[in-house]
Write a protein that holds these residues in place. Structure first.
Motif, PDB file in Angstrom:
ATOM      1  N   LEU A  60      15.229-112.414  27.543  1.00 54.89           N
ATOM      2  CA  LEU A  60      14.878-111.403  26.423  1.00 54.89           C
ATOM      3  C   LEU A  60      14.177-112.456  25.165  1.00 54.89           C
ATOM      4  N   ARG A  61      14.911-113.383  25.024  1.00 57.07           N
ATOM      5  CA  ARG A  61      14.937-114.569  24.101  1.00 57.07           C
ATOM      6  C   ARG A  61      13.316-115.159  24.343  1.00 57.07           C
ATOM      7  N   ARG A  62      13.167-115.502  25.598  1.00 58.17           N
ATOM      8  CA  ARG A  62      11.856-116.142  26.017  1.00 58.17           C
ATOM      9  C   ARG A  62      10.753-115.129  25.635  1.00 58.17           C
ATOM     10  N   GLN A  63      10.911-113.774  26.169  1.00 60.53           N
ATOM     11  CA  GLN A  63      10.031-112.753  26.201  1.00 60.53           C
ATOM     12  C   GLN A  63       9.507-112.626  24.625  1.00 60.53           C
ATOM     13  N   ARG A  64      10.518-112.423  23.769  1.00 64.68           N
ATOM     14  CA  ARG A  64      10.381-112.174  22.391  1.00 64.68           C
ATOM     15  C   ARG A  64       9.670-113.302  21.387  1.00 64.68           C
ATOM     16  N   SER A  65      10.249-114.613  21.892  1.00 64.86           N
ATOM     17  CA  SER A  65       9.442-115.883  21.239  1.00 64.86           C
ATOM     18  C   SER A  65       7.893-115.737  21.636  1.00 64.86           C
ATOM     19  N   GLU A  66       7.554-115.155  23.135  1.00 66.63           N
ATOM     20  CA  GLU A  66       6.310-115.541  23.304  1.00 66.63           C
ATOM     21  C   GLU A  66       5.193-114.515  22.650  1.00 66.63           C
ATOM     22  N   THR A  67       5.779-113.336  22.389  1.00 68.46           N
ATOM     23  CA  THR A  67       5.151-112.225  21.771  1.00 68.46           C
ATOM     24  C   THR A  67       4.872-112.385  20.400  1.00 68.46           C
ATOM     25  N   PRO A  69       6.995-113.936  16.679  1.00 68.21           N
ATOM     26  CA  PRO A  69       8.144-114.590  15.976  1.00 68.21           C
ATOM     27  C   PRO A  69       9.241-113.433  15.480  1.00 68.21           C
ATOM     28  N   ALA A  70      10.713-113.773  15.918  1.00 69.77           N
ATOM     29  CA  ALA A  70      11.546-112.589  15.371  1.00 69.77           C
ATOM     30  C   ALA A  70      12.174-113.247  14.345  1.00 69.77           C
ATOM     31  N   SER A  71      12.718-112.306  13.501  1.00 74.16           N
ATOM     32  CA  SER A  71      13.296-112.447  12.317  1.00 74.16           C
ATOM     33  C   SER A  71      14.744-112.763  12.539  1.00 74.16           C
ATOM     34  N   ASP A  72      15.212-112.014  13.383  1.00 74.11           N
ATOM     35  CA  ASP A  72      16.762-112.300  13.587  1.00 74.11           C
ATOM     36  C   ASP A  72      16.967-112.225  15.276  1.00 74.11           C
ATOM     37  N   PRO A  73      16.656-113.219  15.926  1.00 72.85           N
ATOM     38  CA  PRO A  73      16.616-113.256  17.527  1.00 72.85           C
ATOM     39  C   PRO A  73      17.922-112.654  18.069  1.00 72.85           C
ATOM     40  N   ALA A  75      20.290-110.414  16.478  1.00 72.67           N
ATOM     41  CA  ALA A  75      20.308-109.104  16.374  1.00 72.67           C
ATOM     42  C   ALA A  75      19.440-108.340  17.186  1.00 72.67           C
ATOM     43  N   ASP A  76      18.102-108.740  17.240  1.00 73.66           N
ATOM     44  CA  ASP A  76      17.129-108.163  18.252  1.00 73.66           C
ATOM     45  C   ASP A  76      17.175-108.159  19.660  1.00 73.66           C
ATOM     46  N   ASN A  77      18.028-109.307  20.262  1.00 72.65           N
ATOM     47  CA  ASN A  77      18.258-109.201  21.632  1.00 72.65           C
ATOM     48  C   ASN A  77      19.716-108.517  21.943  1.00 72.65           C
ATOM     49  N   LEU A  78      20.425-108.300  20.841  1.00 74.02           N
ATOM     50  CA  LEU A  78      21.598-107.421  21.094  1.00 74.02           C
ATOM     51  C   LEU A  78      21.129-105.923  20.892  1.00 74.02           C
TER      52      LEU A  78
END
Length: 155
Positions: A60-67, A69-73, A75-78
């Motif tokens: 999920l971290r890799r998927q989020r970082s590719e699409t 930039p996350a403000s709080d990775p 919290a988003d992953n959780l």
């Protein structure tokens, strides 16, 4: 009929302090400690769960970082993980709600049908009472009518 006496068969397994049916009941002792095999299996299973969660979170971290930039990775992953874990429960709850709504509708329709049947029965009962009253009044008038000349009353 043959009676089995505890002193003959398995008398050593019955404790003298127990009386009545408790004397013959099996002992229900839980094991105090897991065996080494059970301990190893439990540890291996827990390790597999941890590894699954790590892989899922890293994916999920890799998927989020590719699409984006996350403000709080974290919290988003959780949040994503919680949504995935609770998804099946939410679907089950939605299914139960729909089923309960259909049962409510069925009960409402059955209640209306029973009300109509009761109203129909009451109407029929009232009509029968009215008919019986008319018949009773007619019989009273017929009995109280004067006899024709030349006839004797049977009463």
């Amino acid at each position: 009929m043959t009676a089995i006496r505890p002193e003959r068969i398995g008398a050593d397994k019955f404790s003298p302090e127990k009386t009545g049916p408790e004397r013959f009941a099996p002992d229900r002792k839980t094991p105090e400690k897991l065996s080494e095999v059970d301990q190893a299996a439990a540890t291996a299973f827990e390790g597999e769960i941890r590894e699954f969660v790590r892989r899922d979170v890293s994916f999920l971290r890799r998927q989020r970082s590719e699409t984006e930039p996350a403000s709080d990775p974290v919290a988003d992953n959780l949040n994503t993980l919680m949504r995935r874990v609770s998804g099946a429960s939410m679907e089950e709850i939605d299914r139960v709600i729909l089923e309960l709504q259909s049962v409510r509708d069925m009960l409402r329709h059955e209640g209306e049908r029973v009300s109509r049947d009761i109203a129909s029965y009451a109407s029929l009962s009232h009509a029968a009472m009215t008919a019986m009253t008319v018949i009773a009044d007619s019989l009273k008038q017929w009995r109280s009518a004067p006899d024709k000349p030349g006839q004797r009353s049977a009463v």
